[in-house]
Design a protein around this motif. Sequence first.
Motif, PDB file in Angstrom:
ATOM      1  N   GLY A  25      -4.699  -0.796  -5.241  1.00 31.74           N
ATOM      2  CA  GLY A  25      -3.508  -0.533  -4.758  1.00 31.74           C
ATOM      3  C   GLY A  25      -2.627  -1.497  -5.049  1.00 31.74           C
ATOM      4  O   GLY A  25      -1.460  -1.418  -5.036  1.00 31.74           O
ATOM      5  N   THR A  26      -2.986  -2.717  -5.483  1.00 30.12           N
ATOM      6  CA  THR A  26      -2.126  -3.911  -5.880  1.00 30.12           C
ATOM      7  C   THR A  26      -1.968  -4.007  -7.349  1.00 30.12           C
ATOM      8  O   THR A  26      -1.616  -4.981  -8.183  1.00 30.12           O
ATOM      9  CB  THR A  26      -2.493  -5.373  -5.357  1.00 30.12           C
ATOM     10  OG1 THR A  26      -3.764  -5.416  -5.963  1.00 30.12           O
ATOM     11  CG2 THR A  26      -2.397  -5.317  -3.907  1.00 30.12           C
ATOM     12  N   GLU A  83      -2.805   1.701   4.552  1.00 30.69           N
ATOM     13  CA  GLU A  83      -3.791   1.864   3.355  1.00 30.69           C
ATOM     14  C   GLU A  83      -4.073   3.272   3.231  1.00 30.69           C
ATOM     15  O   GLU A  83      -4.071   3.991   4.010  1.00 30.69           O
ATOM     16  CB  GLU A  83      -4.959   1.031   3.626  1.00 30.69           C
ATOM     17  CG  GLU A  83      -5.776   0.996   2.529  1.00 30.69           C
ATOM     18  CD  GLU A  83      -7.139  -0.066   2.851  1.00 30.69           C
ATOM     19  OE1 GLU A  83      -7.743  -0.647   1.818  1.00 30.69           O
ATOM     20  OE2 GLU A  83      -7.686  -0.024   3.923  1.00 30.69           O
ATOM     21  N   SER A  96      -5.586  12.745  -1.516  1.00 33.04           N
ATOM     22  CA  SER A  96      -4.408  11.839  -1.126  1.00 33.04           C
ATOM     23  C   SER A  96      -3.502  12.473  -0.192  1.00 33.04           C
ATOM     24  O   SER A  96      -3.153  12.043   0.768  1.00 33.04           O
ATOM     25  CB  SER A  96      -3.879  11.035  -2.220  1.00 33.04           C
ATOM     26  OG  SER A  96      -4.837   9.976  -2.746  1.00 33.04           O
ATOM     27  N   LEU A 117       5.815   2.598   4.744  1.00 31.68           N
ATOM     28  CA  LEU A 117       4.553   2.204   3.935  1.00 31.68           C
ATOM     29  C   LEU A 117       5.330   1.298   2.964  1.00 31.68           C
ATOM     30  O   LEU A 117       6.566   1.119   2.697  1.00 31.68           O
ATOM     31  CB  LEU A 117       3.740   3.340   3.366  1.00 31.68           C
ATOM     32  CG  LEU A 117       4.598   4.184   2.504  1.00 31.68           C
ATOM     33  CD1 LEU A 117       4.995   3.815   1.081  1.00 31.68           C
ATOM     34  CD2 LEU A 117       3.630   5.718   2.326  1.00 31.68           C
ATOM     35  N   SER A 118       4.402   0.409   2.511  1.00 27.89           N
ATOM     36  CA  SER A 118       4.697  -0.464   1.338  1.00 27.89           C
ATOM     37  C   SER A 118       3.873  -0.125   0.233  1.00 27.89           C
ATOM     38  O   SER A 118       2.806   0.202   0.493  1.00 27.89           O
ATOM     39  CB  SER A 118       4.649  -2.143   1.794  1.00 27.89           C
ATOM     40  OG  SER A 118       5.218  -2.304   2.765  1.00 27.89           O
ATOM     41  N   VAL A 119       4.207  -0.262  -1.075  1.00 29.43           N
ATOM     42  CA  VAL A 119       3.607   0.370  -2.355  1.00 29.43           C
ATOM     43  C   VAL A 119       4.118  -0.774  -3.420  1.00 29.43           C
ATOM     44  O   VAL A 119       5.169  -0.797  -3.642  1.00 29.43           O
ATOM     45  CB  VAL A 119       3.742   1.622  -2.386  1.00 29.43           C
ATOM     46  CG1 VAL A 119       5.368   1.846  -2.650  1.00 29.43           C
ATOM     47  CG2 VAL A 119       2.892   2.213  -3.614  1.00 29.43           C
ATOM     48  N   TYR A 120       2.962  -1.171  -4.272  1.00 30.96           N
ATOM     49  CA  TYR A 120       3.543  -2.035  -5.333  1.00 30.96           C
ATOM     50  C   TYR A 120       4.366  -0.902  -6.278  1.00 30.96           C
ATOM     51  O   TYR A 120       3.783   0.329  -6.450  1.00 30.96           O
ATOM     52  CB  TYR A 120       2.226  -2.307  -6.173  1.00 30.96           C
ATOM     53  CG  TYR A 120       1.729  -3.656  -5.860  1.00 30.96           C
ATOM     54  CD1 TYR A 120       1.749  -4.741  -6.623  1.00 30.96           C
ATOM     55  CD2 TYR A 120       1.387  -4.041  -4.336  1.00 30.96           C
ATOM     56  CE1 TYR A 120       1.465  -6.087  -6.241  1.00 30.96           C
ATOM     57  CE2 TYR A 120       1.031  -5.446  -3.995  1.00 30.96           C
ATOM     58  CZ  TYR A 120       1.161  -6.368  -4.880  1.00 30.96           C
ATOM     59  OH  TYR A 120       0.915  -7.729  -4.695  1.00 30.96           O
ATOM     60  N   ASN A 123       2.608   1.794  -8.916  1.00 35.66           N
ATOM     61  CA  ASN A 123       1.632   2.534  -8.204  1.00 35.66           C
ATOM     62  C   ASN A 123       1.806   3.990  -8.389  1.00 35.66           C
ATOM     63  O   ASN A 123       2.983   4.426  -7.887  1.00 35.66           O
ATOM     64  CB  ASN A 123       1.410   2.082  -6.885  1.00 35.66           C
ATOM     65  CG  ASN A 123       0.004   2.545  -6.209  1.00 35.66           C
ATOM     66  OD1 ASN A 123      -0.362   3.818  -6.474  1.00 35.66           O
ATOM     67  ND2 ASN A 123      -0.675   1.929  -5.594  1.00 35.66           N
ATOM     68  N   ALA A 125       0.677   6.374  -6.657  1.00 31.85           N
ATOM     69  CA  ALA A 125       0.899   6.889  -5.490  1.00 31.85           C
ATOM     70  C   ALA A 125       2.209   6.999  -4.929  1.00 31.85           C
ATOM     71  O   ALA A 125       2.747   8.069  -4.210  1.00 31.85           O
ATOM     72  CB  ALA A 125       0.008   6.239  -4.416  1.00 31.85           C
ATOM     73  N   ILE A 126       3.339   6.506  -5.677  1.00 30.01           N
ATOM     74  CA  ILE A 126       4.723   6.550  -5.343  1.00 30.01           C
ATOM     75  C   ILE A 126       5.230   7.966  -5.540  1.00 30.01           C
ATOM     76  O   ILE A 126       6.052   8.629  -4.786  1.00 30.01           O
ATOM     77  CB  ILE A 126       5.393   5.565  -6.132  1.00 30.01           C
ATOM     78  CG1 ILE A 126       5.360   4.111  -5.699  1.00 30.01           C
ATOM     79  CG2 ILE A 126       7.066   5.737  -6.094  1.00 30.01           C
ATOM     80  CD1 ILE A 126       5.853   3.222  -6.703  1.00 30.01           C
ATOM     81  N   TYR A 129       4.240   9.977  -2.323  1.00 30.48           N
ATOM     82  CA  TYR A 129       5.075   9.713  -1.270  1.00 30.48           C
ATOM     83  C   TYR A 129       6.341  10.206  -1.431  1.00 30.48           C
ATOM     84  O   TYR A 129       6.930  10.608  -0.357  1.00 30.48           O
ATOM     85  CB  TYR A 129       5.098   8.127  -1.152  1.00 30.48           C
ATOM     86  CG  TYR A 129       3.809   7.242  -1.021  1.00 30.48           C
ATOM     87  CD1 TYR A 129       2.792   7.794  -0.573  1.00 30.48           C
ATOM     88  CD2 TYR A 129       3.806   6.108  -1.622  1.00 30.48           C
ATOM     89  CE1 TYR A 129       1.535   7.167  -0.539  1.00 30.48           C
ATOM     90  CE2 TYR A 129       2.471   5.299  -1.794  1.00 30.48           C
ATOM     91  CZ  TYR A 129       1.493   6.032  -0.867  1.00 30.48           C
ATOM     92  OH  TYR A 129       0.319   5.322  -0.797  1.00 30.48           O
TER      93      TYR A 129
END
Length: 145
Positions: A25-26, A83, A96, A117-120, A123, A125-126, A129
Amino acid sequence: MEIRKPNDSEYKKVLSLSPQALFDGTLGEVKPSDDKVKQLIDPLLKKGSYYLIATEGDDLMGWILIGTSKDPFTEETYGFIYELFVREEFRGNGISKRLMETGINHLKQDGYSEIRLSVYAGNQAIKLYEKLGFKNRTITMSMPI
């Protein structure tokens, strides 16, 4: 596929895989120890956050950790996705998205009118989202010196 709260042995499996989840995730910036993961997650669980897991048969495919948080400026509480993780061998199958949709529904049922939520940056996954309706709210910037 079934999405539900984990039993004790499934919860232990989630915790054992959480260092990898945080590493992924990071984008490889953070490689936490098991103790560090426990330090991060225990307070969330004590405040009412909970996991939902995606399983098929005996396979744990992934999970989402959801709960509550509070805006430091307005004191308003909101739902928070802490998470989201799908194990590498199960990626690319829409897990997901299903976990996110289920988590969002749980947070709605829990009475929240907003979810954050927070995301790097960078990533993958953006994209998911954004498709689900999340928008940039704040941006944290850094500069190595």
